[in-house]
Motif scaffolding. Structure first.
Motif, PDB file in Angstrom:
ATOM      1  N   GLU A 264       0.834  -0.755  -0.087  1.00 18.08           N
ATOM      2  CA  GLU A 264      -0.308  -0.141  -0.091  1.00 18.08           C
ATOM      3  C   GLU A 264       0.796   1.018   0.018  1.00 18.08           C
ATOM      4  OE1 GLU A 264      -2.154  -0.659   3.314  1.00 18.08           O
ATOM      5  OE2 GLU A 264      -3.630  -1.903   2.270  1.00 18.08           O
ATOM      6  N   LEU A 265       1.588   1.499   1.002  1.00 17.18           N
ATOM      7  CA  LEU A 265       2.805   2.360   0.642  1.00 17.18           C
ATOM      8  C   LEU A 265       3.207   2.558  -0.418  1.00 17.18           C
ATOM      9  CD1 LEU A 265       4.186   1.921   4.293  1.00 17.18           C
ATOM     10  CD2 LEU A 265       2.573   4.093   3.666  1.00 17.18           C
ATOM     11  N   ASP A 266       4.035   1.240  -1.067  1.00 19.39           N
ATOM     12  CA  ASP A 266       4.647   1.137  -2.210  1.00 19.39           C
ATOM     13  C   ASP A 266       3.630   1.893  -3.544  1.00 19.39           C
ATOM     14  OD1 ASP A 266       7.059   0.483  -2.637  1.00 19.39           O
ATOM     15  OD2 ASP A 266       6.408  -1.482  -1.994  1.00 19.39           O
ATOM     16  N   LYS A 267       2.228   1.138  -3.636  1.00 21.82           N
ATOM     17  CA  LYS A 267       1.699   2.138  -4.123  1.00 21.82           C
ATOM     18  C   LYS A 267       1.025   3.803  -4.600  1.00 21.82           C
ATOM     19  CE  LYS A 267      -3.334   1.335  -5.878  1.00 21.82           C
ATOM     20  NZ  LYS A 267      -4.907   0.622  -5.260  1.00 21.82           N
ATOM     21  N   LYS A 268       0.932   4.223  -3.229  1.00 15.11           N
ATOM     22  CA  LYS A 268       0.755   5.372  -2.310  1.00 15.11           C
ATOM     23  C   LYS A 268       1.725   6.252  -3.281  1.00 15.11           C
ATOM     24  CE  LYS A 268      -0.809   7.949   1.573  1.00 15.11           C
ATOM     25  NZ  LYS A 268      -1.047   8.076   2.640  1.00 15.11           N
ATOM     26  N   ILE A 269       3.034   5.605  -3.295  1.00 15.57           N
ATOM     27  CA  ILE A 269       3.646   6.832  -3.876  1.00 15.57           C
ATOM     28  C   ILE A 269       4.125   6.442  -5.306  1.00 15.57           C
ATOM     29  CG2 ILE A 269       7.247   6.677  -4.330  1.00 15.57           C
ATOM     30  CD1 ILE A 269       7.178   5.424  -1.472  1.00 15.57           C
ATOM     31  N   GLU A 270       3.621   5.414  -5.913  1.00 18.28           N
ATOM     32  CA  GLU A 270       3.553   5.247  -7.799  1.00 18.28           C
ATOM     33  C   GLU A 270       2.170   6.535  -7.626  1.00 18.28           C
ATOM     34  OE1 GLU A 270       5.450   4.844  -9.490  1.00 18.28           O
ATOM     35  OE2 GLU A 270       6.926   3.997  -7.872  1.00 18.28           O
ATOM     36  N   GLU A 271       1.096   6.580  -7.153  1.00 19.16           N
ATOM     37  CA  GLU A 271       0.292   6.706  -8.083  1.00 19.16           C
ATOM     38  C   GLU A 271      -0.167   8.231  -7.489  1.00 19.16           C
ATOM     39  OE1 GLU A 271      -2.939   4.951  -5.820  1.00 19.16           O
ATOM     40  OE2 GLU A 271      -3.189   3.065  -7.145  1.00 19.16           O
ATOM     41  N   ARG A 272       0.481   8.839  -6.040  1.00 20.18           N
ATOM     42  CA  ARG A 272       0.872  11.009  -5.373  1.00 20.18           C
ATOM     43  C   ARG A 272       1.866  10.949  -6.477  1.00 20.18           C
ATOM     44  NH1 ARG A 272      -2.058  10.691  -0.020  1.00 20.18           N
ATOM     45  NH2 ARG A 272      -2.322  12.586  -0.534  1.00 20.18           N
ATOM     46  N   LYS A 273       3.086   9.909  -6.250  1.00 18.78           N
ATOM     47  CA  LYS A 273       4.335  10.320  -7.262  1.00 18.78           C
ATOM     48  C   LYS A 273       4.939  12.455  -6.308  1.00 18.78           C
ATOM     49  CE  LYS A 273       3.537   9.008 -11.709  1.00 18.78           C
ATOM     50  NZ  LYS A 273       3.459   7.899 -11.089  1.00 18.78           N
ATOM     51  N   PRO A 274       5.138  11.895  -4.586  1.00 16.58           N
ATOM     52  CA  PRO A 274       5.289  13.188  -4.083  1.00 16.58           C
ATOM     53  C   PRO A 274       6.530  13.126  -4.565  1.00 16.58           C
ATOM     54  CG  PRO A 274       5.523  10.899  -2.741  1.00 16.58           C
ATOM     55  CD  PRO A 274       5.326  10.764  -3.864  1.00 16.58           C
ATOM     56  N   PHE A 275       7.455  12.435  -5.233  1.00 17.83           N
ATOM     57  CA  PHE A 275       8.899  13.212  -5.799  1.00 17.83           C
ATOM     58  C   PHE A 275       8.816  14.206  -7.088  1.00 17.83           C
ATOM     59  CE2 PHE A 275       7.528   8.747  -7.473  1.00 17.83           C
ATOM     60  CZ  PHE A 275       7.889   9.262  -8.696  1.00 17.83           C
ATOM     61  N   LEU A 276       8.218  14.134  -7.338  1.00 20.04           N
ATOM     62  CA  LEU A 276       7.384  14.991  -8.563  1.00 20.04           C
ATOM     63  C   LEU A 276       6.860  15.977  -8.097  1.00 20.04           C
ATOM     64  CD1 LEU A 276       6.938  11.709 -11.541  1.00 20.04           C
ATOM     65  CD2 LEU A 276       9.229  13.821 -11.089  1.00 20.04           C
ATOM     66  N   LEU A 277       5.743  15.751  -7.393  1.00 20.78           N
ATOM     67  CA  LEU A 277       5.262  16.735  -6.795  1.00 20.78           C
ATOM     68  C   LEU A 277       5.434  17.622  -5.981  1.00 20.78           C
ATOM     69  CD1 LEU A 277       2.083  17.991  -6.625  1.00 20.78           C
ATOM     70  CD2 LEU A 277       1.649  16.621  -4.493  1.00 20.78           C
ATOM     71  N   VAL A 278       6.781  17.642  -5.358  1.00 13.00           N
ATOM     72  CA  VAL A 278       7.973  18.742  -4.679  1.00 13.00           C
ATOM     73  C   VAL A 278       8.245  19.675  -5.214  1.00 13.00           C
ATOM     74  CG1 VAL A 278       9.933  17.157  -4.989  1.00 13.00           C
ATOM     75  CG2 VAL A 278       9.082  18.566  -3.141  1.00 13.00           C
ATOM     76  N   LYS A 279       8.418  19.423  -6.699  1.00  7.61           N
ATOM     77  CA  LYS A 279       8.820  20.384  -7.977  1.00  7.61           C
ATOM     78  C   LYS A 279       7.493  22.022  -7.600  1.00  7.61           C
ATOM     79  CE  LYS A 279      11.953  17.305  -9.533  1.00  7.61           C
ATOM     80  NZ  LYS A 279      12.092  16.260 -10.972  1.00  7.61           N
ATOM     81  N   THR A 280       6.463  20.838  -7.799  1.00  7.90           N
ATOM     82  CA  THR A 280       5.050  22.248  -7.923  1.00  7.90           C
ATOM     83  C   THR A 280       4.730  22.212  -6.725  1.00  7.90           C
ATOM     84  OG1 THR A 280       3.607  20.268  -8.664  1.00  7.90           O
ATOM     85  CG2 THR A 280       5.521  21.310 -10.469  1.00  7.90           C
ATOM     86  N   ASP A 281       4.267  21.418  -6.347  1.00  6.42           N
ATOM     87  CA  ASP A 281       3.399  21.483  -4.975  1.00  6.42           C
ATOM     88  C   ASP A 281       4.156  21.106  -3.625  1.00  6.42           C
ATOM     89  OD1 ASP A 281       1.232  22.516  -2.343  1.00  6.42           O
ATOM     90  OD2 ASP A 281       0.193  21.275  -3.867  1.00  6.42           O
TER      91      ASP A 281
END
Length: 162
Positions: A94-111
């Motif tokens: 579930e944690l892996d899925k959350k990373i893949e779906e919500r992509k915080p590593f990319l979101l950090v650049k825009t939000d």
């Protein structure tokens, strides 16, 4: 801890099963190195880079008791330890899925604020995983808890074996 993991998750306490080096190596690389180890590394890298010196307490220090969490408690009470471990690995998934779906590593650049919130949620989930793992893999659980407390992972938990 790797051997304890294998015996607990892949060998039923109620049935006979052969132990082979090949099966152990496959479980180690697939579930520990590529699974849990990779997840911890990804979450801790995002936390280190984006949450600064923020310190998080691992679950066992928050007063929450996993024995109240069904179905985990049912499995442990019935000595179905392999099913308890499978349940923990569902949480890891579930944690892996959350990373893949919500992509915080990319979101950090825009939000960045939304990304930090997601990363904090991932840390909380990782603390819960460590807490559940503690009876089965105490050293690993302690390493994860220390990484969360210090917001830094010093070494890979499970380097790949060949």
């Amino acid at each position: 801890d790797a051997l304890q993991y294998y015996l607990t998750r892949h060998i039923s306490p109620f049935e006979d099963r052969d132990f082979t080096d090949e099966a152990f190596l496959e479980a180690y690389n697939g579930n520990l190195a590529n699974g849990l180890g990779n997840l911890v590394s990804r979450i801790m890298k995002m936390a280190e880079q984006n949450l600064g010196n923020t310190k998080f307490l691992p679950r066992q220090q928050t007063g929450v008791d996993a024995l109240f969490d069904p179905p985990y408690s049912k499995y442990v009470e019935k000595f179905e330890l392999n099913r308890a471990m499978d349940w923990i690995w569902e949480k890891i998934g579930e944690l892996d899925k959350k990373i893949e779906e919500r992509k915080p590593f990319l979101l950090v650049k825009t939000d960045p604020e939304s990304a930090k919130k997601i990363i904090s949620e991932l840390l909380k989930g990782l603390a819960e995983v460590a807490y559940y793992l503690s009876p089965f893999m105490p050293e690993t659980a302690e390493k994860i808890a220390k990484a969360i407390e210090t917001n830094k992972l010093d070494n890979s938990l499970f380097p790949r074996l060949e």
